[in-house]
Design a protein around this motif. Structure first.
Motif, PDB file in Angstrom:
ATOM      1  N   LEU A   1      19.887 -50.043 -59.689  1.00 46.22           N
ATOM      2  CA  LEU A   1      19.597 -51.379 -59.792  1.00 46.22           C
ATOM      3  C   LEU A   1      18.794 -51.575 -61.136  1.00 46.22           C
ATOM      4  CD1 LEU A   1      18.395 -51.706 -56.559  1.00 46.22           C
ATOM      5  CD2 LEU A   1      19.206 -53.599 -57.517  1.00 46.22           C
ATOM      6  N   ILE A   2      18.066 -50.345 -61.773  1.00 46.87           N
ATOM      7  CA  ILE A   2      17.660 -51.044 -63.017  1.00 46.87           C
ATOM      8  C   ILE A   2      19.009 -50.771 -63.991  1.00 46.87           C
ATOM      9  CG2 ILE A   2      16.190 -49.969 -65.008  1.00 46.87           C
ATOM     10  CD1 ILE A   2      14.661 -50.266 -62.026  1.00 46.87           C
ATOM     11  N   GLU A   3      20.070 -50.374 -63.901  1.00 45.32           N
ATOM     12  CA  GLU A   3      20.579 -50.486 -65.096  1.00 45.32           C
ATOM     13  C   GLU A   3      21.527 -51.604 -64.870  1.00 45.32           C
ATOM     14  OE1 GLU A   3      25.116 -48.206 -66.791  1.00 45.32           O
ATOM     15  OE2 GLU A   3      24.108 -47.723 -64.861  1.00 45.32           O
ATOM     16  N   MET A   4      21.839 -51.815 -63.790  1.00 42.90           N
ATOM     17  CA  MET A   4      21.929 -53.440 -63.228  1.00 42.90           C
ATOM     18  C   MET A   4      22.002 -54.682 -63.614  1.00 42.90           C
ATOM     19  SD  MET A   4      24.350 -53.168 -59.814  1.00 42.90           S
ATOM     20  CE  MET A   4      25.575 -54.549 -60.212  1.00 42.90           C
ATOM     21  N   PHE A   5      20.718 -54.682 -63.559  1.00 43.26           N
ATOM     22  CA  PHE A   5      19.301 -55.893 -64.332  1.00 43.26           C
ATOM     23  C   PHE A   5      19.237 -55.336 -66.132  1.00 43.26           C
ATOM     24  CE2 PHE A   5      16.831 -55.701 -60.727  1.00 43.26           C
ATOM     25  CZ  PHE A   5      16.697 -57.114 -60.431  1.00 43.26           C
TER      26      PHE A   5
ATOM     27  N   LYS B   1      24.531 -58.836 -55.147  1.00 48.84           N
ATOM     28  CA  LYS B   1      23.771 -59.671 -55.315  1.00 48.84           C
ATOM     29  C   LYS B   1      23.990 -59.570 -56.519  1.00 48.84           C
ATOM     30  CE  LYS B   1      20.513 -61.293 -51.362  1.00 48.84           C
ATOM     31  NZ  LYS B   1      20.921 -62.661 -50.969  1.00 48.84           N
ATOM     32  N   LEU B   2      23.495 -58.748 -57.438  1.00 52.64           N
ATOM     33  CA  LEU B   2      23.776 -58.461 -59.081  1.00 52.64           C
ATOM     34  C   LEU B   2      24.794 -58.994 -59.236  1.00 52.64           C
ATOM     35  CD1 LEU B   2      20.674 -56.159 -59.566  1.00 52.64           C
ATOM     36  CD2 LEU B   2      20.218 -58.938 -60.127  1.00 52.64           C
ATOM     37  N   GLU B   3      25.510 -57.660 -59.095  1.00 50.06           N
ATOM     38  CA  GLU B   3      27.198 -58.115 -58.849  1.00 50.06           C
ATOM     39  C   GLU B   3      27.870 -58.769 -58.820  1.00 50.06           C
ATOM     40  OE1 GLU B   3      31.840 -57.626 -58.344  1.00 50.06           O
ATOM     41  OE2 GLU B   3      30.308 -58.091 -57.142  1.00 50.06           O
TER      42      GLU B   3
ATOM     43  N   LYS C   1      13.371 -58.723 -62.228  1.00 52.27           N
ATOM     44  CA  LYS C   1      14.240 -57.514 -62.627  1.00 52.27           C
ATOM     45  C   LYS C   1      11.981 -57.005 -61.895  1.00 52.27           C
ATOM     46  CE  LYS C   1      14.799 -54.073 -66.250  1.00 52.27           C
ATOM     47  NZ  LYS C   1      13.218 -53.293 -66.514  1.00 52.27           N
ATOM     48  N   LYS C   2      11.095 -57.916 -62.899  1.00 50.74           N
ATOM     49  CA  LYS C   2       9.770 -57.462 -62.951  1.00 50.74           C
ATOM     50  C   LYS C   2       9.170 -57.237 -61.279  1.00 50.74           C
ATOM     51  CE  LYS C   2       9.176 -59.521 -67.801  1.00 50.74           C
ATOM     52  NZ  LYS C   2       8.529 -60.631 -67.890  1.00 50.74           N
ATOM     53  N   ALA C   3       9.067 -58.485 -60.682  1.00 49.96           N
ATOM     54  CA  ALA C   3       8.831 -58.580 -59.563  1.00 49.96           C
ATOM     55  C   ALA C   3       8.669 -57.280 -58.280  1.00 49.96           C
ATOM     56  CB  ALA C   3       9.200 -59.830 -59.060  1.00 49.96           C
TER      57      ALA C   3
END
Length: 226
Positions: A122-126, A192-194, A30-32
């Protein structure tokens, strides 16, 4: 029997370490991605090698316990659960590694705009994924199936974002907020996160089985919670 329990205790400790490594991998990915930080991405890739070695070590320990002690009942369920969870965690590590590859290979000088990451979900998913990881780790550590079941509800949030991602990206493309190639790569990361959420859901199901001898796979949440 005492030796068996000592071996299982050591096995659990190895899995604890793998849990913590994969939690850190997702945080770092997430940071990267947010900061286009290639240094963090390289750390993720280096850590992936350690995760692979840890996976093989846990596999070997599981096989040794099954061969030498022939455990039954709860002990057998625990070892089999650890064996399966081990592979689910390694796959989560693979996902973090692939995100790191995206950051390193990206030709965008400033990376992906943070607002774009927020608008695509994406941020919410992380954030949901990191919460799921922590909860499922606590569930395993404390032998708490209730906490594991709660993870299944969180996975629905990831599925909802995933289901709306194509429409969201289409709107962003139509409004000239994102290029087609970038949108494709972002969609790939969303998928991928899903999938990482699916791995955590599988882990939660294994925890419930190992503690309660209850198979909850394919059951709906209302039935599980009743």
């Amino acid at each position: 029997m005492a030796q068996l329990h000592e071996n299982i205790k050591e096995l659990k400790q190895e899995l604890f370490e793998l849990f913590l490594m994969t939690i850190e991998q997702i945080k770092n990915s997430k940071k990267a991605l947010e900061n286009n930080n290639k240094s963090i991405a390289k750390v993720i890739i280096e850590t992936e090698e350690k995760i692979n070695k840890k996976e093989l070590l846990i596999d070997e320990k599981c096989e040794n316990i099954l061969t030498l002690f022939n455990p039954v009942a709860k002990d057998l369920r625990r070892v089999l659960a650890i064996y399966k969870i081990n592979h689910e965690l390694e796959r989560i590590g693979d996902i973090a590694d692939s995100i790191a590859d995206f950051v390193i290979d990206s030709e965008m000088k400033d990376g992906v705009d943070i607002k774009l990451l927020e608008e695509t979900g994406l941020i919410e998913m992380f954030l949901v994924l990191i919460k799921m990881q922590k909860n499922v780790f606590a569930s395993f550590k404390n032998n708490c199936p209730t906490s594991a079941i709660g993870v299944l509800e969180e996975d629905k949030k990831l599925n909802n974002i995933n289901n709306s991602s194509i429409e969201n990206l289409k709107n962003l493309i139509n409004n000239d907020k994102v290029e087609l190639e970038v949108s494709y790569k972002l969609l790939t990361i969303i998928k991928k996160l899903e999938r990482a959420g699916d791995h955590l859901k599988n882990i939660a199901e294994e925890i419930v089985f190992s503690v309660n001898s209850e198979v909850i796979k394919h059951q709906n949440k209302r039935k599980i919670s009743s």
